[in-house]
Structures are given as C-alpha cells and as structure tokens.
Motif scaffolding. Structure first.
Motif, PDB file in Angstrom:
ATOM      1  N   MET A   1      10.211  83.158  54.037  1.00 46.87           N
ATOM      2  CA  MET A   1       9.754  82.461  52.824  1.00 46.87           C
ATOM      3  C   MET A   1      10.641  82.819  51.645  1.00 46.87           C
ATOM      4  SD  MET A   1       6.023  82.579  51.003  1.00 46.87           S
ATOM      5  CE  MET A   1       5.729  81.715  49.464  1.00 46.87           C
ATOM      6  N   ARG A   2      11.204  81.813  50.979  1.00 52.06           N
ATOM      7  CA  ARG A   2      12.112  82.084  49.872  1.00 52.06           C
ATOM      8  C   ARG A   2      11.335  82.557  48.650  1.00 52.06           C
ATOM      9  NH1 ARG A   2      14.404  77.109  51.611  1.00 52.06           N
ATOM     10  NH2 ARG A   2      13.269  76.049  49.970  1.00 52.06           N
ATOM     11  N   PRO A   3      11.850  83.496  47.904  1.00 45.60           N
ATOM     12  CA  PRO A   3      11.162  83.955  46.682  1.00 45.60           C
ATOM     13  C   PRO A   3      11.177  82.891  45.624  1.00 45.60           C
ATOM     14  CG  PRO A   3      13.340  84.903  46.802  1.00 45.60           C
ATOM     15  CD  PRO A   3      13.116  84.197  48.117  1.00 45.60           C
ATOM     16  N   ILE A   4      10.125  82.840  44.847  1.00 42.46           N
ATOM     17  CA  ILE A   4      10.049  81.891  43.731  1.00 42.46           C
ATOM     18  C   ILE A   4      10.370  82.629  42.463  1.00 42.46           C
ATOM     19  CG2 ILE A   4       8.519  80.397  42.401  1.00 42.46           C
ATOM     20  CD1 ILE A   4       7.007  79.795  44.901  1.00 42.46           C
ATOM     21  N   TYR A   5      11.341  82.114  41.724  1.00 40.55           N
ATOM     22  CA  TYR A   5      11.708  82.722  40.458  1.00 40.55           C
ATOM     23  C   TYR A   5      10.865  82.091  39.365  1.00 40.55           C
ATOM     24  CZ  TYR A   5      15.658  84.614  42.961  1.00 40.55           C
ATOM     25  OH  TYR A   5      16.442  85.288  43.828  1.00 40.55           O
ATOM     26  N   ALA A   6      10.810  82.744  38.253  1.00 37.40           N
ATOM     27  CA  ALA A   6       9.928  82.284  37.187  1.00 37.40           C
ATOM     28  C   ALA A   6      10.705  82.043  35.934  1.00 37.40           C
ATOM     29  CB  ALA A   6       8.829  83.323  36.921  1.00 37.40           C
ATOM     30  N   ASN A 162      16.518  84.829  32.291  1.00 32.83           N
ATOM     31  CA  ASN A 162      17.942  84.555  32.123  1.00 32.83           C
ATOM     32  C   ASN A 162      18.658  84.303  33.433  1.00 32.83           C
ATOM     33  OD1 ASN A 162      17.785  84.911  29.344  1.00 32.83           O
ATOM     34  ND2 ASN A 162      18.065  87.116  29.515  1.00 32.83           N
ATOM     35  N   ALA A 163      17.956  84.355  34.559  1.00 33.11           N
ATOM     36  CA  ALA A 163      18.577  84.160  35.869  1.00 33.11           C
ATOM     37  C   ALA A 163      18.007  82.921  36.542  1.00 33.11           C
ATOM     38  CB  ALA A 163      18.362  85.387  36.751  1.00 33.11           C
ATOM     39  N   GLY A 164      18.868  82.204  37.259  1.00 34.46           N
ATOM     40  CA  GLY A 164      18.407  81.020  37.960  1.00 34.46           C
ATOM     41  C   GLY A 164      19.314  80.697  39.132  1.00 34.46           C
ATOM     42  N   ARG A 165      18.819  79.876  40.045  1.00 38.62           N
ATOM     43  CA  ARG A 165      19.620  79.458  41.183  1.00 38.62           C
ATOM     44  C   ARG A 165      19.230  78.036  41.575  1.00 38.62           C
ATOM     45  NH1 ARG A 165      17.460  82.613  46.588  1.00 38.62           N
ATOM     46  NH2 ARG A 165      15.327  81.796  46.595  1.00 38.62           N
ATOM     47  N   VAL A 166      20.133  77.362  42.291  1.00 41.59           N
ATOM     48  CA  VAL A 166      19.928  75.966  42.655  1.00 41.59           C
ATOM     49  C   VAL A 166      20.239  75.794  44.133  1.00 41.59           C
ATOM     50  CG1 VAL A 166      22.288  75.409  41.908  1.00 41.59           C
ATOM     51  CG2 VAL A 166      20.605  73.578  42.151  1.00 41.59           C
ATOM     52  N   HIS A 167      19.451  74.942  44.799  1.00 45.35           N
ATOM     53  CA  HIS A 167      19.632  74.681  46.232  1.00 45.35           C
ATOM     54  C   HIS A 167      19.833  73.177  46.426  1.00 45.35           C
ATOM     55  CE1 HIS A 167      18.696  74.154  50.489  1.00 45.35           C
ATOM     56  NE2 HIS A 167      18.876  75.458  50.647  1.00 45.35           N
ATOM     57  N   PRO A 168      21.098  72.697  46.380  1.00 39.90           N
ATOM     58  CA  PRO A 168      21.369  71.284  46.647  1.00 39.90           C
ATOM     59  C   PRO A 168      21.362  71.025  48.152  1.00 39.90           C
ATOM     60  CG  PRO A 168      23.413  72.427  46.184  1.00 39.90           C
ATOM     61  CD  PRO A 168      22.317  73.448  46.051  1.00 39.90           C
ATOM     62  N   SER A 169      21.217  69.766  48.540  1.00 42.67           N
ATOM     63  CA  SER A 169      21.232  69.431  49.957  1.00 42.67           C
ATOM     64  C   SER A 169      21.958  68.112  50.166  1.00 42.67           C
ATOM     65  CB  SER A 169      19.805  69.342  50.506  1.00 42.67           C
ATOM     66  OG  SER A 169      19.088  68.297  49.862  1.00 42.67           O
ATOM     67  N   GLY A 170      22.236  67.817  51.430  1.00 44.79           N
ATOM     68  CA  GLY A 170      22.872  66.554  51.779  1.00 44.79           C
ATOM     69  C   GLY A 170      24.219  66.369  51.117  1.00 44.79           C
ATOM     70  N   LEU A 172      24.980  66.328  48.129  1.00 44.81           N
ATOM     71  CA  LEU A 172      25.200  67.139  46.935  1.00 44.81           C
ATOM     72  C   LEU A 172      26.008  68.398  47.237  1.00 44.81           C
ATOM     73  CD1 LEU A 172      21.713  66.873  45.186  1.00 44.81           C
ATOM     74  CD2 LEU A 172      23.865  65.884  44.409  1.00 44.81           C
ATOM     75  N   VAL A 173      26.136  68.714  48.515  1.00 44.89           N
ATOM     76  CA  VAL A 173      26.937  69.864  48.932  1.00 44.89           C
ATOM     77  C   VAL A 173      28.320  69.357  49.333  1.00 44.89           C
ATOM     78  CG1 VAL A 173      27.125  71.811  50.499  1.00 44.89           C
ATOM     79  CG2 VAL A 173      24.875  71.060  49.730  1.00 44.89           C
ATOM     80  N   SER A 174      29.352  69.811  48.634  1.00 49.24           N
ATOM     81  CA  SER A 174      30.717  69.375  48.924  1.00 49.24           C
ATOM     82  C   SER A 174      31.158  69.873  50.298  1.00 49.24           C
ATOM     83  CB  SER A 174      31.685  69.903  47.861  1.00 49.24           C
ATOM     84  OG  SER A 174      31.322  69.453  46.577  1.00 49.24           O
ATOM     85  N   PRO A 175      32.006  69.102  50.999  1.00 48.77           N
ATOM     86  CA  PRO A 175      32.535  69.575  52.283  1.00 48.77           C
ATOM     87  C   PRO A 175      33.239  70.921  52.151  1.00 48.77           C
ATOM     88  CG  PRO A 175      33.010  67.246  51.978  1.00 48.77           C
ATOM     89  CD  PRO A 175      32.456  67.742  50.677  1.00 48.77           C
ATOM     90  N   LEU A 176      33.945  71.116  51.037  1.00 48.68           N
ATOM     91  CA  LEU A 176      34.581  72.395  50.742  1.00 48.68           C
ATOM     92  C   LEU A 176      33.780  73.076  49.641  1.00 48.68           C
ATOM     93  CD1 LEU A 176      38.350  71.336  50.724  1.00 48.68           C
ATOM     94  CD2 LEU A 176      37.070  72.444  52.578  1.00 48.68           C
ATOM     95  N   HIS A 177      33.125  74.179  49.960  1.00 49.53           N
ATOM     96  CA  HIS A 177      32.330  74.869  48.957  1.00 49.53           C
ATOM     97  C   HIS A 177      32.421  76.372  49.158  1.00 49.53           C
ATOM     98  CE1 HIS A 177      29.585  74.095  52.407  1.00 49.53           C
ATOM     99  NE2 HIS A 177      29.210  75.345  52.176  1.00 49.53           N
ATOM    100  N   SER A 178      32.076  77.103  48.110  1.00 54.49           N
ATOM    101  CA  SER A 178      32.143  78.561  48.145  1.00 54.49           C
ATOM    102  C   SER A 178      31.153  79.114  47.130  1.00 54.49           C
ATOM    103  CB  SER A 178      33.559  79.052  47.805  1.00 54.49           C
ATOM    104  OG  SER A 178      33.932  78.624  46.514  1.00 54.49           O
ATOM    105  N   GLY A 179      30.846  80.377  47.268  1.00 54.74           N
ATOM    106  CA  GLY A 179      30.008  81.038  46.272  1.00 54.74           C
ATOM    107  C   GLY A 179      28.526  80.947  46.523  1.00 54.74           C
ATOM    108  N   GLY A 180      28.088  80.134  47.485  1.00 49.00           N
ATOM    109  CA  GLY A 180      26.672  80.011  47.762  1.00 49.00           C
ATOM    110  C   GLY A 180      26.187  81.088  48.725  1.00 49.00           C
ATOM    111  N   THR A 181      24.883  81.381  48.673  1.00 50.53           N
ATOM    112  CA  THR A 181      24.257  82.336  49.580  1.00 50.53           C
ATOM    113  C   THR A 181      23.039  81.684  50.203  1.00 50.53           C
ATOM    114  OG1 THR A 181      24.966  84.215  48.209  1.00 50.53           O
ATOM    115  CG2 THR A 181      23.219  84.617  49.824  1.00 50.53           C
ATOM    116  N   ASP A 182      23.106  81.430  51.517  1.00 50.44           N
ATOM    117  CA  ASP A 182      22.011  80.764  52.230  1.00 50.44           C
ATOM    118  C   ASP A 182      21.663  79.424  51.584  1.00 50.44           C
ATOM    119  OD1 ASP A 182      21.799  82.890  54.033  1.00 50.44           O
ATOM    120  OD2 ASP A 182      20.400  83.967  52.726  1.00 50.44           O
TER     121      ASP A 182
END
Length: 235
Positions: A1-6, A162-170, A172-182
């Motif tokens: 289960m992914r943590p929910i940030y606030a 002050n912290a946030g993260r984003v989870h794009p799919s399909g 929205l994710v470039s064929p060449l990408h870097s820097g993401g975690t899971d």
C-alpha cells in the motif's frame, strides 16, 4: 500500500473568516498598506517566509518564533485584505522543530486522482507515389513524419507540506525517462494555495512537465512535450 502524503489546507480569506481567525497582535494591520505592514510585522517579531500570487491577490507567510505561530497575509490593491492563522507547516522553512519533520505534521491528508486526455508527439508512416522525371514513371515513396497523437490516461499526486510526488501513467510516461522511483517522481518548485497547486517534475533531461491544478474547478493541466487536461478527485 502506497503512503498518502498530506498537504496543509490554507483557510480562505473571507471577511467573516478574517475577523474570526486574525490573531489579536496583528488585527490592527488589516487594511494597512503592504510596505508599512511588513515593517510592523517585523517589529512585532514575525519573520518573512515566502509568498505567491493567486490571480489578483498576493499571499505571504510569516512565522513568529515567540508565539510558535504561522500567519498568512492576503494583499489586494496594495493593502492587507486579511491576516489569518494557518498550520505551522506553511512556515516550515522558518520553524526549526517543524523543519525536522519532513512528512506528517499539521494539516489534513490530501491525495489527487485525476483522469483525462491529452496529446503527445508521435511518428507517423506515410506512403504515396512520386513522379520520376528521369524514368518518366510514378514510383512508390515511403517515409515518416512527426505529428501528435491523442490518448487517455490518469495521474496521481500526493503532497505533504513542502514535499510532493507525482505518479503519471500511460502516454504521460516518456519512453526515455529517469529519476523516478517505482513510477513516482518528486515535485519541485511546489506552490500550494487555497486555490491552486503547481510545480514541475523531471521526466528526463529535456522533458520537465509543469503541473497546474485549480482546486476550485478541480481541473488539472500538464504542460510539456505531452499535454494533458483532466479532472481530479481530491481526498
């Protein structure tokens, strides 16, 4: 289960709310000119943290170490329109004990789940016939062109202060990408107001999508080589 940030929710600046939540030590500054008000805030022990613009209103945040209190100041037409007490996480950069807590803390937990459509760059194959003057014949010709292709997708955003993260799919994710975690990318230049959430994330060295979310209309837009518009459910 992914943590929910606030994310701490700032209070809207209405006349009634301003009267109910304005701290007594700065209540007399409502209506003051911005420049004079800043001098008075500093004289009363407040330290400036940050500010941002929402349409015609400038929101600034101030921290009082003596009172352990964070306030937001709404400035319209050069005057202080409202001064409200807000969660200390909004002044995290100036509050030593709050700064030691990168997650959790004050405010309600919020998570965005957005569904929409967009368009991105795509190669398209072409074929046809071209007249060859030397052979005096029509000859078949093949090639590729660069165009745009439509798609449907979804995106999730989770934020805590002050912290946030984003989870794009399909798409929205470039064929060449870097820097993401899971599948998650950290959000930089994060700005949160009662009306808006904005920031950006680094998909790769050349693709840094920009996030603009209107909390009143619940419409999100992603601007990059791939454009996306969707509607979000805020939890």
């Amino acid at each position: 289960m992914r943590p929910i940030y606030a994310i701490p929710l700032l209070l809207a600046a209405s006349a009634t709310a301003a009267s109910a939540q304005t701290p007594p030590d700065v209540a007399d500054l409502v209506g003051a000119r911005g420049a004079g008000g800043e001098t008075q805030l500093e004289a009363r022990g407040y330290s400036f943290v940050t500010n941002n613009m929402v349409r015609d209103t400038k929101w600034s945040f101030w921290w009082s170490e003596r009172q352990r209190q964070c306030i937001s100041v709404a400035t319209t037409d050069g005057r202080y329109a409202a001064i409200n007490v807000v969660p200390a996480a909004n002044c995290r950069a100036a509050a030593p004990d709050a700064a030691a807590r990168p997650y959790g803390g004050d405010g309600q937990r919020v998570s965005l789940v957005c569904i929409g459509a967009g368009s991105g760059l795509a190669t398209q194959s072409t074929s046809g016939y071209r007249y060859n003057r030397k052979s005096r014949k029509f000859e078949s010709e093949y090639g590729t062109t660069l165009g745009r292709e439509g798609f449907s997708s979804d995106i999730e955003i989770e934020i805590d202060g002050n912290a946030g993260r984003v989870h794009p799919s399909g798409k929205l994710v470039s064929p060449l990408h870097s820097g993401g975690t899971d599948g998650w990318w950290p959000i930089t230049d994060l700005v949160v107001t009662p009306d808006q959430i904005s920031g950006s994330y680094r998909m790769n060295g050349l693709n840094k999508p920009r996030i603009d979310y209107n909390r009143r209309t619940r419409i999100i837009r992603i601007h990059a080589s791939t454009d996306f518009t969707g509607r979000c459910e805020e939890q």
